[in-house]
Design a protein around this motif. Structure first.
Motif, short mmCIF file in Angstrom:
data_model
loop_
_atom_site.label_atom_id
_atom_site.label_comp_id
_atom_site.label_asym_id
_atom_site.label_seq_id
_atom_site.Cartn_x
_atom_site.Cartn_y
_atom_site.Cartn_z
N GLN A 185 0.85 -0.69 0.11
CA GLN A 185 -0.02 0.15 0.35
C GLN A 185 0.83 1.26 -0.12
O GLN A 185 1.01 1.99 -0.30
CB GLN A 185 -0.91 0.60 1.15
N GLY A 186 1.78 1.07 0.83
CA GLY A 186 2.56 1.85 1.23
C GLY A 186 3.74 2.51 -0.99
O GLY A 186 3.65 3.84 -1.00
N VAL A 187 3.43 1.57 -1.21
CA VAL A 187 4.01 1.79 -2.92
C VAL A 187 2.95 2.19 -3.65
O VAL A 187 2.96 3.12 -4.84
CB VAL A 187 4.71 0.39 -2.96
N LEU A 188 1.59 1.74 -3.61
CA LEU A 188 0.68 1.24 -5.09
C LEU A 188 -0.39 2.28 -4.64
O LEU A 188 -1.10 2.33 -5.69
CB LEU A 188 0.19 -0.41 -4.92
N ARG A 189 -1.34 2.46 -3.60
CA ARG A 189 -1.59 3.18 -2.59
C ARG A 189 -1.93 4.94 -3.19
O ARG A 189 -0.19 5.26 -2.97
CB ARG A 189 -2.37 2.97 -1.63
N PHE A 190 -2.28 5.29 -3.35
CA PHE A 190 -2.45 7.13 -3.59
C PHE A 190 -3.27 7.48 -2.88
O PHE A 190 -4.39 7.73 -2.67
CB PHE A 190 -1.56 7.78 -5.12
N ASN A 191 -3.01 9.05 -2.64
CA ASN A 191 -4.25 9.90 -1.73
C ASN A 191 -4.54 10.78 -2.76
O ASN A 191 -3.92 11.50 -4.02
CB ASN A 191 -2.57 11.36 -1.45
N ALA A 241 3.89 10.04 -8.06
CA ALA A 241 4.11 10.93 -7.62
C ALA A 241 3.38 11.25 -5.86
O ALA A 241 4.04 11.54 -4.92
CB ALA A 241 4.70 12.16 -7.79
N LEU A 242 2.23 11.07 -5.95
CA LEU A 242 1.47 11.41 -5.24
C LEU A 242 2.15 10.11 -3.16
O LEU A 242 2.62 8.88 -3.81
CB LEU A 242 0.17 11.08 -4.79
N PRO A 243 1.78 10.75 -2.21
CA PRO A 243 1.78 9.96 -0.87
C PRO A 243 1.40 9.18 -1.05
O PRO A 243 -0.05 8.81 -1.09
CB PRO A 243 1.71 10.96 -0.02
N THR A 244 1.02 7.71 0.06
CA THR A 244 0.60 7.05 0.01
C THR A 244 -1.10 7.78 0.69
O THR A 244 -1.01 8.68 1.48
CB THR A 244 1.00 5.53 1.14
N ALA A 245 -2.70 6.58 0.57
CA ALA A 245 -3.87 6.92 0.61
C ALA A 245 -3.86 7.10 2.73
O ALA A 245 -3.55 6.07 2.88
CB ALA A 245 -4.80 6.54 0.45
#
Length: 301
Positions: free
Chosen positions: A99-105, A257-261
């Protein structure tokens, strides 16, 4: 001040404001969970629906953009599976790293896109979300459940019940049917959508947990480097390979490039993952993105 910083600093100011308000206990602890639910189930779906209902589906770059999204996501997923095999991560830890790599805010992403690219960018971004949201949710659930296995029902039911996915599907159906919100419905949706992103950014700030940053610094910094630097570099390479137009290329790089959600923390706790690691990743990535995101976008421009 550059146009890029002018567009981005108010977004991070709202995140800081949300964190400060929660620390000051204003308007009260019960407000934030209720605000998140209101945004997740009503305001944000209204934004996605209205954007997709008027999205330019005839754009000739759309098939390449869809391929770029799935190719970038697929390559990152294969790399994560290889890392898990080499490092022997248990599912709870693997799920947090995934999730830290694939998810996005999403809130930060759409707010930035609206500031930088306007309504045309929001329409294309909503189409990207129609692909990214279900794919990322499926991979996240699978990663967190990898040790004990997961049934098809447990895997797909959260995706099918996701209000963001349902809003995307409804918006696409309205668009394909040639219908459009009329009789003031478009105005209503616009008002709901306008409230979504500021409230969402305040909730992002309220969800930050700096106290969770103790320990595991190599793992935290490594994951942040992959998400905030490696993923946009991958997106840039995929965009160049598929020769995406400038706007589509910019949207792809920005999303990667977004931080994770922040919602990754809730899913991690529900499925028994490493919630301490997940909270730390969300907090550190969001803080570092205040520097990495403007820098990457400036370099790309």
């Amino acid at each position: 001040m550059s146009p890029l910083l002018t567009a981005l600093w108010p977004l991070f100011a709202l995140i800081v404001g949300g964190y400060a308000l929660r620390r000051l206990d204003f308007p009260g602890e019960a407000f934030w969970p209720a605000a998140e639910r209101l945004n997740y189930f009503i305001l944000f779906p209204a934004l996605l629906f209205s954007s997709l209902a008027s999205a330019p589906l005839a754009n000739p770059a759309l098939p390449r953009l869809a391929l770029a999204v799935l190719l970038g996501l697929g390559l990152a997923w294969l790399a994560l599976l290889l890392c898990r095999r080499l490092r022997g991560w248990p599912a709870g830890r693997f799920g947090a790293f995934t999730q830290g790599v694939l998810r996005f805010n999403t809130y930060l992403g759409l707010a930035a896109i609206g500031s930088l690219f306007g309504s045309a960018g929001l329409s294309l971004a909503a189409l990207m979300l129609a692909l990214l949201v279900p794919a990322v949710n499926l991979l996240s659930v699978w990663a967190l459940s990898a040790d004990q296995g997961v049934s098809a029902r447990a895997l797909f039911l959260p995706v099918l019940k996701n209000p963001l996915i349902l809003a995307c599907l409804a918006g696409l159906l309205v668009n394909l049917a040639g219908l459009g919100p009329a009789g003031g419905v478009d105005r209503l949706l616009g008002l709901l959508a306008a409230a979504s992103l500021p409230l969402g950014l305040l909730c992002v700030g309220a969800a930050l947990r700096p106290q969770e940053l103790a320990g595991e610094w190599p793992a935290l910094l490594g994951n942040c480097a992959v998400r905030l630097l490696g993923m946009p570099l991958l997106a840039w390479g995929v965009a160049r390979l598929l020769q995406l137009p400038a706007m589509e290329s910019g949207l792809l790089v920005l999303f990667f490039a977004l931080p994770t959600a922040p919602t990754a923390y809730v899913l991690t706790r529900q499925l028994g993952g490493d919630s301490h690691l997940m909270a730390a990743l969300i907090t550190l990535q969001t803080l570092l993105a205040a520097v990495s995101l403007p820098l990457l976008l400036a370099l790309r421009g």
